[in-house]
Scaffold this motif. Sequence first.
Motif, PDB file in Angstrom:
ATOM      1  N   UNK A 180       0.819  -0.905  -0.102  1.00 31.50           N
ATOM      2  CA  UNK A 180       0.511  -0.264   0.211  1.00 31.50           C
ATOM      3  C   UNK A 180       0.827   1.840  -0.051  1.00 31.50           C
ATOM      4  N   UNK A 181       1.928   0.698   0.781  1.00 29.40           N
ATOM      5  CA  UNK A 181       2.842   2.516   0.531  1.00 29.40           C
ATOM      6  C   UNK A 181       4.063   2.552  -0.298  1.00 29.40           C
ATOM      7  N   UNK A 182       3.506   1.234  -1.019  1.00 26.83           N
ATOM      8  CA  UNK A 182       4.462   1.427  -2.269  1.00 26.83           C
ATOM      9  C   UNK A 182       3.600   1.894  -3.563  1.00 26.83           C
ATOM     10  N   UNK A 183       2.406   1.389  -3.484  1.00 23.08           N
ATOM     11  CA  UNK A 183       1.396   1.684  -5.126  1.00 23.08           C
ATOM     12  C   UNK A 183       1.163   4.025  -4.219  1.00 23.08           C
ATOM     13  N   UNK A 184       1.006   3.795  -2.915  1.00 26.06           N
ATOM     14  CA  UNK A 184       0.672   5.408  -3.105  1.00 26.06           C
ATOM     15  C   UNK A 184       1.947   6.360  -3.548  1.00 26.06           C
ATOM     16  N   UNK A 185       2.737   6.302  -3.007  1.00 29.43           N
ATOM     17  CA  UNK A 185       4.002   6.403  -3.678  1.00 29.43           C
ATOM     18  C   UNK A 185       4.172   7.085  -5.138  1.00 29.43           C
ATOM     19  N   UNK A 186       3.429   5.536  -5.703  1.00 29.11           N
ATOM     20  CA  UNK A 186       3.726   5.548  -7.191  1.00 29.11           C
ATOM     21  C   UNK A 186       2.455   6.457  -7.345  1.00 29.11           C
ATOM     22  N   UNK A 187       1.480   5.953  -6.829  1.00 28.66           N
ATOM     23  CA  UNK A 187       0.099   6.914  -7.488  1.00 28.66           C
ATOM     24  C   UNK A 187       0.624   8.918  -7.504  1.00 28.66           C
ATOM     25  N   UNK A 188       1.448   9.057  -6.446  1.00 31.18           N
ATOM     26  CA  UNK A 188       1.447  10.332  -5.786  1.00 31.18           C
ATOM     27  C   UNK A 188       2.055  11.017  -7.129  1.00 31.18           C
ATOM     28  N   UNK A 189       2.995   9.522  -7.181  1.00 36.37           N
ATOM     29  CA  UNK A 189       4.446  10.452  -7.850  1.00 36.37           C
ATOM     30  C   UNK A 189       5.684  10.661  -7.232  1.00 36.37           C
ATOM     31  N   UNK A 190       5.502  10.484  -5.774  1.00 43.28           N
ATOM     32  CA  UNK A 190       7.100  10.726  -5.458  1.00 43.28           C
ATOM     33  C   UNK A 190       7.839  10.382  -5.871  1.00 43.28           C
ATOM     34  N   UNK A 191       8.523  10.826  -6.857  1.00 45.86           N
ATOM     35  CA  UNK A 191      10.292  10.181  -7.261  1.00 45.86           C
ATOM     36  C   UNK A 191      11.561  10.869  -7.077  1.00 45.86           C
ATOM     37  N   UNK A 192      12.647  10.385  -7.054  1.00 48.64           N
ATOM     38  CA  UNK A 192      14.009  11.053  -7.373  1.00 48.64           C
ATOM     39  C   UNK A 192      14.147  11.647  -8.335  1.00 48.64           C
ATOM     40  N   UNK A 193      13.537  11.150  -9.416  1.00 47.50           N
ATOM     41  CA  UNK A 193      13.996  11.714 -11.132  1.00 47.50           C
ATOM     42  C   UNK A 193      12.837  11.450 -11.470  1.00 47.50           C
ATOM     43  N   UNK A 194      12.240  11.993 -12.216  1.00 50.69           N
ATOM     44  CA  UNK A 194      10.956  12.076 -13.160  1.00 50.69           C
ATOM     45  C   UNK A 194      11.211  12.650 -14.515  1.00 50.69           C
ATOM     46  N   UNK A 195      10.827  11.796 -15.953  1.00 50.90           N
ATOM     47  CA  UNK A 195      10.335  12.329 -17.157  1.00 50.90           C
ATOM     48  C   UNK A 195       9.661  14.024 -16.939  1.00 50.90           C
ATOM     49  N   UNK A 196      10.746  14.790 -18.159  1.00 49.12           N
ATOM     50  CA  UNK A 196       9.484  16.355 -18.139  1.00 49.12           C
ATOM     51  C   UNK A 196       9.775  15.995 -19.717  1.00 49.12           C
ATOM     52  N   UNK A 197       8.997  17.079 -20.040  1.00 42.98           N
ATOM     53  CA  UNK A 197       9.350  17.123 -21.634  1.00 42.98           C
ATOM     54  C   UNK A 197       8.470  18.136 -21.795  1.00 42.98           C
ATOM     55  N   UNK A 198       9.970  18.901 -22.612  1.00 42.54           N
ATOM     56  CA  UNK A 198       9.767  20.776 -22.815  1.00 42.54           C
ATOM     57  C   UNK A 198       9.112  20.670 -24.889  1.00 42.54           C
ATOM     58  N   UNK A 199       8.194  20.976 -24.403  1.00 39.80           N
ATOM     59  CA  UNK A 199       7.452  20.884 -25.955  1.00 39.80           C
ATOM     60  C   UNK A 199       8.288  22.765 -26.844  1.00 39.80           C
ATOM     61  N   UNK A 200       8.362  22.383 -27.606  1.00 38.14           N
ATOM     62  CA  UNK A 200       9.170  22.782 -28.504  1.00 38.14           C
ATOM     63  C   UNK A 200       8.121  24.656 -28.751  1.00 38.14           C
ATOM     64  N   UNK A 201       8.358  25.594 -28.816  1.00 35.44           N
ATOM     65  CA  UNK A 201       7.633  27.282 -28.584  1.00 35.44           C
ATOM     66  C   UNK A 201       7.297  27.330 -26.961  1.00 35.44           C
TER      67      UNK A 201
END
Length: 179
Positions: free
Chosen positions: A76-97
């Motif tokens: 349950x604690x792992x699922x909560x972290x995965x649902x909340x998105x509490x990451x140590x690294x995240x993918x981020x997309x910087x769109x053009x423009x």
Amino acid sequence: MVALVRLIGSGPVSREKSPVRVTIPQGASARSVSRRLGENRLVRGELGFLRTCKMGGASQKLKPGVYGLNQTMNASAIIKRLVDGHTVESWVTIPEGKTLREIADILEAKRLVDSTTFLQLATSQGDEFYSYPFIYNSNLEGYLFPDRYLVECGTQGERVIDRLTRNFERKVVPSHSEK
């Protein structure tokens, strides 16, 4: 909020608190996440994790990223972290423009940098990035390359700017062999 359910077999694996980095790719199914957690000995059983996800309504809500988990966490604690998105690294997309303001807001929304600090740096201190001779003034508008990046949470704004600018140099500035 996702209701979390505790099932038999969904308890912690051990008392080992050493962090384990787990990467959840974009579009990963709950089954593939469960497999990955099992491979890293973070869940007692993959099936128990899947059932806990399904009963709690979290199967379709697990977010991608790089997570710091440990064996003292129950399913349950792992699922909560995965649902909340509490990451140590995240993918981020910087769109053009996107403008510098929009890039700063995107990065802050992912909890990667403080947008005010990032924007201050990108609009008034661009000329401090000496390693990039193609930068002509203090404003970096147009020099932060649109792409997808894996960024560690809490990274200094300078490091994020350096990474986006280095990518601009690699993909836009002609190399010496092309001249």
